[in-house]
Write an enzyme that holds these catalytic residues in place. Structure first.
Site, PDB file in Angstrom:
ATOM      1  N   ILE A 165      40.802 -42.173  81.520  1.00  0.00           N
ATOM      2  CA  ILE A 165      42.021 -42.762  82.060  1.00  0.00           C
ATOM      3  C   ILE A 165      43.029 -42.833  80.925  1.00  0.00           C
ATOM      4  O   ILE A 165      42.670 -42.742  79.752  1.00  0.00           O
ATOM      5  CB  ILE A 165      41.781 -44.167  82.656  1.00  0.00           C
ATOM      6  CG1 ILE A 165      41.101 -45.074  81.626  1.00  0.00           C
ATOM      7  CG2 ILE A 165      40.966 -44.085  83.940  1.00  0.00           C
ATOM      8  CD1 ILE A 165      40.925 -46.508  82.080  1.00  0.00           C
ATOM      9  N   SER A 166      44.297 -43.011  81.279  1.00  0.00           N
ATOM     10  CA  SER A 166      45.340 -43.025  80.257  1.00  0.00           C
ATOM     11  C   SER A 166      45.629 -44.418  79.713  1.00  0.00           C
ATOM     12  O   SER A 166      46.040 -44.564  78.563  1.00  0.00           O
ATOM     13  CB  SER A 166      46.636 -42.422  80.827  1.00  0.00           C
ATOM     14  OG  SER A 166      46.435 -41.078  81.201  1.00  0.00           O
ATOM     15  N   ARG A 167      45.405 -45.462  80.560  1.00  0.00           N
ATOM     16  CA  ARG A 167      45.774 -46.818  80.150  1.00  0.00           C
ATOM     17  C   ARG A 167      44.671 -47.819  80.492  1.00  0.00           C
ATOM     18  O   ARG A 167      43.849 -47.581  81.376  1.00  0.00           O
ATOM     19  CB  ARG A 167      47.064 -47.257  80.854  1.00  0.00           C
ATOM     20  CG  ARG A 167      48.249 -46.334  80.667  1.00  0.00           C
ATOM     21  CD  ARG A 167      49.507 -46.986  81.243  1.00  0.00           C
ATOM     22  NE  ARG A 167      49.305 -47.471  82.601  1.00  0.00           N
ATOM     23  CZ  ARG A 167      49.552 -46.753  83.692  1.00  0.00           C
ATOM     24  NH1 ARG A 167      49.985 -45.508  83.587  1.00  0.00           N
ATOM     25  NH2 ARG A 167      49.362 -47.267  84.897  1.00  0.00           N
ATOM     26  N   GLN A 169      43.979 -49.105  84.097  1.00  0.00           N
ATOM     27  CA  GLN A 169      43.435 -48.159  85.076  1.00  0.00           C
ATOM     28  C   GLN A 169      41.903 -48.182  85.101  1.00  0.00           C
ATOM     29  O   GLN A 169      41.274 -47.252  85.598  1.00  0.00           O
ATOM     30  CB  GLN A 169      43.907 -46.736  84.747  1.00  0.00           C
ATOM     31  CG  GLN A 169      45.412 -46.540  84.847  1.00  0.00           C
ATOM     32  CD  GLN A 169      45.827 -45.147  84.403  1.00  0.00           C
ATOM     33  OE1 GLN A 169      45.296 -44.601  83.441  1.00  0.00           O
ATOM     34  NE2 GLN A 169      46.791 -44.566  85.102  1.00  0.00           N
TER      35      GLN A 169
END
Length: 205
Positions: free
Chosen positions: A64-66, A69
């Site tokens: 995931i990017s963040r 999330q």
């Protein structure tokens, strides 16, 4: 003794990379004969291998990017586990990253490559191609193939590519601003906030 087979021939029969067969020979998992510079595999050994193929060992990778999330991260892992279990794969490890797909210094990605080098697994399972990397997927695929690892993708296209691309653009701007002005700089925060506002305006159009 019968016919002697080349490493490349046995690799095709077993549907694995020739590097994998060579590694099995070095690990003494396959009986082979050295003739000059070549390894040759006896026919009876080939029959044994075809009668009981190597166990499929999988590593599951999710990204995931963040931080916010993490719910999606759990969904990815659940999907990957169901996929691998349904195919009878032995799950060696689940590896995750919280970082942009443009970030090449992800700890999880580095660990994947190290495990592949060590021959710890032969199947890498991901939900989407861009979970592994946003750009250069083919290069990574060739790298893992060279280590005898096959990449399997549960789904072929991301549900919302625009959102992921915008997140990666934000990562690029944030990294650039941090290097230009310093991580805790007011100018860096101002630039990033301005870019976030621009993205909101673009999405609202």
């Amino acid at each position: 003794m019968g016919r002697l087979y080349k490493v490349s021939e046995v690799a095709r029969m077993l549907n694995v990379h020739r590097v994998t067969v060579l590694r099995w020979i070095c690990d003494k998992k396959i009986r082979a004969i050295r003739i000059g510079k070549l390894w040759m595999i006896p026919e009876e050994e080939v029959r044994r291998l075809l009668g009981g193929k190597q166990e499929d060992v999988a590593v599951l990778y999710a990204r995931i990017s963040r931080e916010d999330q993490k719910g999606d991260l759990e969904k990815q892992l659940k999907t990957l586990e169901q996929y691998a279990t349904a195919r009878g794969y032995k799950i060696a490890e689940m590896i995750t990253d919280i970082a942009s797909g443009l970030n090449e210094n992800r700890n999880g990605l580095k660990k994947l490559i190290e495990l592949a080098k060590e021959g710890k697994f032969n199947i890498l399972v991901i939900t989407y191609p861009d979970r592994l990397t946003r750009f250069g997927f083919k290069y990574l695929e060739e790298l893992f193939t060279a280590y005898g690892v096959r990449i399997e993708t549960v789904f072929m296209t991301e549900k919302s590519p625009k959102e992921e691309l915008l997140e990666d653009l934000l990562f690029i701007v944030t990294s650039f601003a941090g290097k230009l002005y310093g991580i805790r700089s007011h100018k860096k925060r101002k630039l990033v906030q301005g870019f976030k506002q621009l993205l909101k305006e673009i999405e609202g159009e």
